[in-house]
Structure formats: C-alpha cells, structure tokens
Design a protein around this motif. Structure first.
Motif, PDB file in Angstrom:
ATOM      1  N   GLY A 199      35.805  48.884  46.759  1.00 28.27           N
ATOM      2  CA  GLY A 199      37.189  48.452  46.681  1.00 28.27           C
ATOM      3  C   GLY A 199      37.632  48.037  45.305  1.00 28.27           C
ATOM      4  O   GLY A 199      38.825  47.776  45.093  1.00 28.27           O
ATOM      5  N   SER A 200      36.705  47.963  44.330  1.00 32.75           N
ATOM      6  CA  SER A 200      37.060  47.405  43.033  1.00 32.75           C
ATOM      7  C   SER A 200      36.944  48.369  41.860  1.00 32.75           C
ATOM      8  O   SER A 200      37.488  48.106  40.794  1.00 32.75           O
ATOM      9  CB  SER A 200      36.189  46.181  42.739  1.00 32.75           C
ATOM     10  N   ARG A 201      36.237  49.486  42.043  1.00 37.62           N
ATOM     11  CA  ARG A 201      36.051  50.375  40.896  1.00 37.62           C
ATOM     12  C   ARG A 201      35.585  51.745  41.357  1.00 37.62           C
ATOM     13  O   ARG A 201      35.068  51.913  42.463  1.00 37.62           O
ATOM     14  CB  ARG A 201      35.019  49.794  39.920  1.00 37.62           C
ATOM     15  N   THR A 202      35.756  52.737  40.480  1.00 36.39           N
ATOM     16  CA  THR A 202      35.125  54.039  40.636  1.00 36.39           C
ATOM     17  C   THR A 202      33.917  54.091  39.702  1.00 36.39           C
ATOM     18  O   THR A 202      33.667  53.173  38.933  1.00 36.39           O
ATOM     19  CB  THR A 202      36.109  55.168  40.287  1.00 36.39           C
ATOM     20  N   GLY A 203      33.165  55.181  39.753  1.00 38.23           N
ATOM     21  CA  GLY A 203      32.074  55.377  38.798  1.00 38.23           C
ATOM     22  C   GLY A 203      30.686  55.428  39.388  1.00 38.23           C
ATOM     23  O   GLY A 203      29.756  55.866  38.724  1.00 38.23           O
ATOM     24  N   GLY A 204      30.497  54.949  40.651  1.00 39.89           N
ATOM     25  CA  GLY A 204      29.160  54.997  41.227  1.00 39.89           C
ATOM     26  C   GLY A 204      28.179  54.142  40.440  1.00 39.89           C
ATOM     27  O   GLY A 204      28.411  52.956  40.211  1.00 39.89           O
ATOM     28  N   ARG A 205      27.070  54.763  40.005  1.00 39.62           N
ATOM     29  CA  ARG A 205      26.060  54.023  39.249  1.00 39.62           C
ATOM     30  C   ARG A 205      26.371  53.977  37.748  1.00 39.62           C
ATOM     31  O   ARG A 205      25.537  53.557  36.947  1.00 39.62           O
ATOM     32  CB  ARG A 205      24.658  54.599  39.486  1.00 39.62           C
ATOM     33  N   VAL A 206      27.575  54.404  37.372  1.00 35.81           N
ATOM     34  CA  VAL A 206      28.084  54.168  36.024  1.00 35.81           C
ATOM     35  C   VAL A 206      28.978  52.935  36.136  1.00 35.81           C
ATOM     36  O   VAL A 206      30.095  53.010  36.628  1.00 35.81           O
ATOM     37  CB  VAL A 206      28.870  55.369  35.474  1.00 35.81           C
ATOM     38  N   LYS A 207      28.467  51.816  35.698  1.00 36.24           N
ATOM     39  CA  LYS A 207      29.146  50.534  35.913  1.00 36.24           C
ATOM     40  C   LYS A 207      29.049  49.684  34.656  1.00 36.24           C
ATOM     41  O   LYS A 207      27.959  49.429  34.167  1.00 36.24           O
ATOM     42  CB  LYS A 207      28.506  49.798  37.095  1.00 36.24           C
ATOM     43  N   THR A 208      30.189  49.253  34.146  1.00 34.32           N
ATOM     44  CA  THR A 208      30.243  48.403  32.965  1.00 34.32           C
ATOM     45  C   THR A 208      30.773  47.028  33.354  1.00 34.32           C
ATOM     46  O   THR A 208      31.835  46.928  33.974  1.00 34.32           O
ATOM     47  CB  THR A 208      31.146  49.020  31.879  1.00 34.32           C
ATOM     48  N   PHE A 209      30.033  45.982  33.004  1.00 38.92           N
ATOM     49  CA  PHE A 209      30.532  44.614  33.190  1.00 38.92           C
ATOM     50  C   PHE A 209      31.558  44.328  32.092  1.00 38.92           C
ATOM     51  O   PHE A 209      31.235  44.362  30.897  1.00 38.92           O
ATOM     52  CB  PHE A 209      29.391  43.598  33.084  1.00 38.92           C
ATOM     53  N   ARG A 210      32.790  44.032  32.492  1.00 35.75           N
ATOM     54  CA  ARG A 210      33.852  43.702  31.532  1.00 35.75           C
ATOM     55  C   ARG A 210      34.564  42.439  31.995  1.00 35.75           C
ATOM     56  O   ARG A 210      34.703  42.197  33.190  1.00 35.75           O
ATOM     57  CB  ARG A 210      34.880  44.830  31.443  1.00 35.75           C
ATOM     58  N   GLY A 211      35.062  41.659  31.020  1.00 36.54           N
ATOM     59  CA  GLY A 211      35.875  40.505  31.347  1.00 36.54           C
ATOM     60  C   GLY A 211      35.141  39.395  32.067  1.00 36.54           C
ATOM     61  O   GLY A 211      35.773  38.562  32.738  1.00 36.54           O
ATOM     62  N   VAL A 212      33.820  39.345  31.943  1.00 41.75           N
ATOM     63  CA  VAL A 212      33.033  38.341  32.660  1.00 41.75           C
ATOM     64  C   VAL A 212      32.226  37.462  31.709  1.00 41.75           C
ATOM     65  O   VAL A 212      31.544  36.540  32.165  1.00 41.75           O
ATOM     66  CB  VAL A 212      32.086  39.014  33.677  1.00 41.75           C
ATOM     67  N   PHE A 213      32.307  37.741  30.420  1.00 42.42           N
ATOM     68  CA  PHE A 213      31.578  36.949  29.441  1.00 42.42           C
ATOM     69  C   PHE A 213      32.506  35.936  28.786  1.00 42.42           C
ATOM     70  O   PHE A 213      33.729  36.054  28.861  1.00 42.42           O
ATOM     71  CB  PHE A 213      30.938  37.879  28.398  1.00 42.42           C
ATOM     72  N   THR A 214      31.922  34.918  28.142  1.00 45.21           N
ATOM     73  CA  THR A 214      32.764  33.908  27.495  1.00 45.21           C
ATOM     74  C   THR A 214      33.602  34.521  26.385  1.00 45.21           C
ATOM     75  O   THR A 214      34.706  34.054  26.104  1.00 45.21           O
ATOM     76  CB  THR A 214      31.904  32.770  26.919  1.00 45.21           C
ATOM     77  N   ASP A 215      33.087  35.556  25.738  1.00 46.21           N
ATOM     78  CA  ASP A 215      33.835  36.287  24.715  1.00 46.21           C
ATOM     79  C   ASP A 215      34.417  37.539  25.374  1.00 46.21           C
ATOM     80  O   ASP A 215      33.667  38.441  25.778  1.00 46.21           O
ATOM     81  CB  ASP A 215      32.910  36.680  23.563  1.00 46.21           C
ATOM     82  N   PRO A 216      35.734  37.622  25.507  1.00 46.58           N
ATOM     83  CA  PRO A 216      36.343  38.770  26.199  1.00 46.58           C
ATOM     84  C   PRO A 216      36.131  40.105  25.501  1.00 46.58           C
ATOM     85  O   PRO A 216      36.359  41.154  26.106  1.00 46.58           O
ATOM     86  CB  PRO A 216      37.835  38.401  26.257  1.00 46.58           C
TER      87      PRO A 216
END
Length: 574
Positions: free
Chosen positions: A102-119
């Motif tokens: 429900g939150s993204r496309t890409g399957g096992r291609v997944k990038t963590f974004r917007g979750v670190f203290t430095d955007p």
C-alpha cells in the motif's frame, strides 16, 4: 524463446512413445542443460542474441503497435511487472497493475527515504547496485533520466573525484554493437586498500592483507598464500576459456558444465577441487560465502565466469528505487495499490483475478480494508515471487511442474541493518576511505560504506549484511537488538567513536519477514535449477510469469527486466 525449446523437448518425448527407445535420464538432463545454457548466454537455437533483441525492445523501439487491443492484468509492481506493463501499454493494450503493497512500488528494490535525522540521507534496504555487464538496467536508467554514479565495491581514497559516467555499451555474440552514446573507456579509480578485515581477533587493512594474505589465513589453520578472492576466482572460472570461443562452442561448454555440476553444492564442488576444510572456512569467511556453501554451485560458477573481474558497478542518485519510481510514474493510475492477489481463475476466454485490500506495507500486519474485488482480463502476467504465489489459489490448478517449482524452489534469507552517523568519520584522517566494505567474523559479517553522499555531513552505513542461516539468526532478534549488535560490531572495528557519532537512528530489513516477498532471491539448492527453473517461466494457458526468479540473472534488476520484456513479447504476439 525458451518456451519454444521446451516445447521441442516435449515433442521429442512424443516421438519416443511411438516405439523409439525412451530418452535416458542422462539424455533428458543434457537436453535441459542445453536449454539452461542457451538462456544463460542469451542466445536462441538459431544463434540470435536475445539480450540484444530485448535491449532494443526495451530502449529503442518498444513493441510494435498492436492491431488487437488486449486487456491485460499485471500482478506485482516490481521491475519485472512495471517493465512489462509499460511495454504493453505503449503498444496500445489496456493494462492494469495490481500491487499488494500500500505504500510503494519496486518489490525488492526499496530505498529508505525521509526516515533519518538528516533528510538528505537515504539508504538501500534491497538492491543496491547495477553491473556493467547488465546493459538493460543501465540503459533504462539513462532513458528515464535517472542519474547513475559509480558504486565502489572496493574502497577508494576519500578525496576521489567522481569520474564521468560513460554511455552503456553492449557487444552481441554476433558481433553487433549497441550503445546509447559515443563509446568511451571508463577507468575506475584505484582501490585505496584501507577497508578493514577483522577475523580471529586480528584487524588488518585490505592493503596489509593483500601484501601478506598467508598471515591472516594462518588464523584459520589454512596454508594459502594467495588472496581469498583470487583463490575463489581460480576455482570457479571454469568456463572463462570459452569467452573467446564461438557462441555455439560456448553453449556446448556451458552445457557440459551444467550437466557435470547440477547436483553439486559450492562446498562439495570446492572439496572436489581439492580444497581442505580450513581453506573453505577461511575463504568462506573473507568472501562472505560461508552461509551459502550448501547451496548450488551453479550461480557462483555463473557469476565468476560471466561477470569479469574488471566489471564496474553503478548506483542511482536518489536511491535505487528511483528506477521503479520512474517506471511507475509513466503508468500513473493504471497501478492499483493495496491489491493483494488471493485467487486467479482462467477459462479458454479470459482471466479473473481476485484481490483483498490491505493497509500498510510489507512490514505491517496487513489488516483488510474492504471486500474482495475481482479484475477481468484477456491475459495476465504474474510477476510476484514464487513464495508469494504459494499463498494464492489457481483455478484450474497450475501444471504439476509449476506447482512443484512454487512449493520447492529455495528462496534465501537476507537481512540488512543500517545505522546513521552524524559524520562520515571513516573518511577522515590519514586512514580515511570511501565506499567499499569491511569484513568481520563477528555477526555483522559484511559492512558497506556509502560511495557518495550529497548535501550532508553524515552518512548511513550498511552495518550488517547477512544471508541464509546467518540472516535467520538476525531475524530472530528484535529491531532494537539488531541495532545494538550491529553497533557493537562496528565498535570492534572503529572503537568507541561510533557511539558518539551514532544519531540513534537504525533501520533493519528482513526479506524473509517481508510479507509480500517472503524471502530474498531464488537461490537453488543442488539439483533445483534443472528440476524447476524451466517451469518457473512456462506459460499456463492465458497466464504468463515474470520476475528475476524466472531468469538466470536471479537477484539482479537486470534479470527482472529481462523477464518483463520476455513476458510482454509473449503476450503481445498472441
């Protein structure tokens, strides 16, 4: 094209039933080995280069405009499903993509974004690099305007400037050349040799290890004076001599190799080469293959032969998910999120797919959000992992061979632990380095450092990357425990500074515990490639199958794209 070859094999069996002696097990195994060899080399029975033809379809021409507009449902919005959907939609077909997440496309291609203290920071939970021997993925990134940058598999000096990105170049087995720009020679920066190796209580740099590998190997009781990578390369490059031969000679050579070693594990193969257990333990630890020594030797043979030692690697600016993001953007509202397939029905006239709506993503508990829905089509492409298809109902049932492949094909475990740091302290001082990896016999095993960080003083380290049984042990821990032990492993390498530099943000990704993946790539155990691979990609009535597990470029985005192009061509030609 493999489907055509497989059909020929069935026809041969039918002739045998009329009175000829039946094919022996050895004959059938060799026939299957040749099918696999042709797929591995990307060549059909007429000697045509399938990689080149797929590359032209994906990048240059697309599919011809369709005289008949078909209604097609694609299940799964990973690179395989998205590439097939784009090709078919561009050819004039009516395409709907159903994605469970429900939150993204890409399957096992997944990038963590917007979750670190430095955007400005991001990190890869899944695929993290593209290889120079994979032209489709590189050229597609270029076509969609996704910027490529070098991924440094070996550490380089911290002050290294990023060299210009060369165009993609591919030379066909027929001698035909393809490129998306003027041919340029790319010279990667030299390795710095400052990455760390810590095993058996001793820490050395890569350069120190290269100068005297025997000193490190002695800690394993191993008498080996060459580097672990050179030793493994020598053992596995069995078909390297074939690279300069004619394509049919290469097919013959790979057929022999696949027939000879189909039932060998990597461990059994190395023992057959005369390796004592001490060498297997030393090389397995230093090359991070210990956890996979019981898996089939075929893919290590393929990787060490088909990927040259001077291959270069690339990452995508903004994260690897930028590629599926760009493909998804072109499809727009044709992608329906939170639609997990539960049942597929087909008749002689069409396909009906039933879905359930779910909240969240692969890490959530997947609470239903509404009633079941159905989607009707002329044809379907199932581009989800076999592990996920195991929990779907097919009516009528799939063929016996397909069902056995879904039930039995081994999918590995893979787990990552990523830690954010305030500064890139590993790049600082006279021993500083950028990119590359460190190796340890601590639970972390492999640690990867960012090749590039733009707009930030900090960085995210892949502080633990494990597979198979080693990954399963990390999976048994809580999220907090994984972060704690990954930090402890970094502390062994870099000292107490890691504690003051750690921002407190750590993220983990277990692909076994991801609800829509249910495992990492399909990594066969001995015998499974011959038993099941051809069935993974066989057409079942009006249903076609895609995904990197249907390719011999398994675990690579290239394999997913290759399968997407193949499935799109199959349906377009019907």
């Amino acid at each position: 094209m493999l489907g055509t070859l497989a059909a020929g094999a069935v026809a041969s069996g039918a002739i045998a039933a009329t009175g000829c002696a039946p094919a022996t097990t050895d004959d059938r195994s060799r026939d299957r080995s040749e099918l696999l060899a042709r797929e591995l080399l990307g060549v059909d029975e007429n000697g045509a280069d399938l990689t080149l033809s797929y590359l032209k379809v994906l990048i240059d021409t697309g599919l011809p405009a369709s005289a008949e507009r078909k209604k097609i449902v694609v299940v799964g919005a990973g690179p395989a499903g998205l590439s097939a959907a784009n090709l078919l939609a561009d050819a004039g077909h009516q395409v709907t993509v159903l994605e469970a997440n429900g939150s993204r496309t890409g399957g096992r291609v997944k990038t963590f974004r917007g979750v670190f203290t430095d955007p400005a920071l991001y990190a890869e939970a899944g695929a993290m690099r593209l290889s120079s021997v994979h032209p489709m993925a590189l050229a597609l990134a270029d076509k969609l305007g996704v910027r490529r940058r070098p991924f440094y598999s070996s550490d380089v000096l911290a002050e290294t400037r990023t060299p210009p990105t060369p165009p993609v170049y591919y030379r066909s087995c027929t001698g035909e050349e393809w490129s998306n720009g003027p041919k340029q020679q790319y010279v990667p920066p030299p390795a710095a040799g400052r990455g760390l190796i810590r095993v058996n209580g001793t820490t050395v740099t890569r350069a120190e290890y290269t100068a005297n590998p025997g000193a490190v190997h002695a800690g394993f009781g191993c008498r080996l004076t060459t580097s672990s990578s050179a030793a493994l390369d020598t053992a596995l490059r069995k078909a390297e001599v074939l690279q300069s031969e004619s394509i049919e000679r290469r097919v013959e050579g790979w057929t022999e190799l696949l027939s000879a070693y189909e039932n060998h594990s990597l461990r059994g193969y190395l023992m057959e080469q005369g390796w004592p257990k001490e060498r297997i333990e030393a090389v397995g630890t230093l090359e991070s293959v210990t956890a996979r020594v019981r898996h089939s030797v075929i893919f290590p043979l393929v990787d060490h032969t088909m990927i040259p030692s001077d291959a270069t690697y690339w990452e995508l600016a903004g994260g690897m998910a930028s590629l599926p993001d760009a493909m998804a953007k072109r499809l727009g509202p044709a992608i329906l999120m939170s639609k997990r397939m539960t049942r597929l029905e087909q008749t002689d006239h069409g396909v009906r797919i039933w879905t359930t709506g779910e909240t969240g993503d692969e890490a959530s508990d997947g609470q239903p959000t509404g009633p079941a829905e159905s989607f009707d089509a002329d044809y379907a492409i199932v581009a989800i992992p076999l592990t996920a298809a195991r929990f779907c109902t097919f009516d009528p049932p799939l063929s016996y061979d397909k069902r056995r492949a879904i039930i039995e094909m081994h999918h590995d475990a893979a787990t990552k632990v990523l830690l954010e740091f305030k500064s890139r302290f590993w790049e600082q001082g006279p021993t500083g380095f950028r990119g590359g990896r460190c190796v340890t016999d601590a639970p972390n095993r492999s640690l990867y450092f960012p090749s590039h960080v733009e707009g930030s003083d900090g960085g995210v380290v892949l502080a633990s990357y494990t597979f198979a049984d080693e990954a399963m042990r990390w999976d048994s821990l809580t999220e907090g425990e994984r972060i704690h032990f990954a930090l402890a492993g970094m502390r062994e390498l870099f000292g107490a500074r890691v504690d003051s530099e750690f921002t407190g943000v750590g993220l983990t990704q277990s692909w076994v515990r991801a609800r829509y993946a249910l495992g990492e790539a399909a990594i066969p155990t001995p015998g499974q490639l011959h038993e099941h691979h051809i069935a993974t990609r066989s057409v079942e009535g009006r249903v076609h199958f895609a995904g990197d597990h249907t390719s011999l470029n398994t675990a690579w985005i290239e394999g997913a794209l290759e399968s997407g192009v193949r499935a799109a061509i199959e349906i377009h030609r019907r």
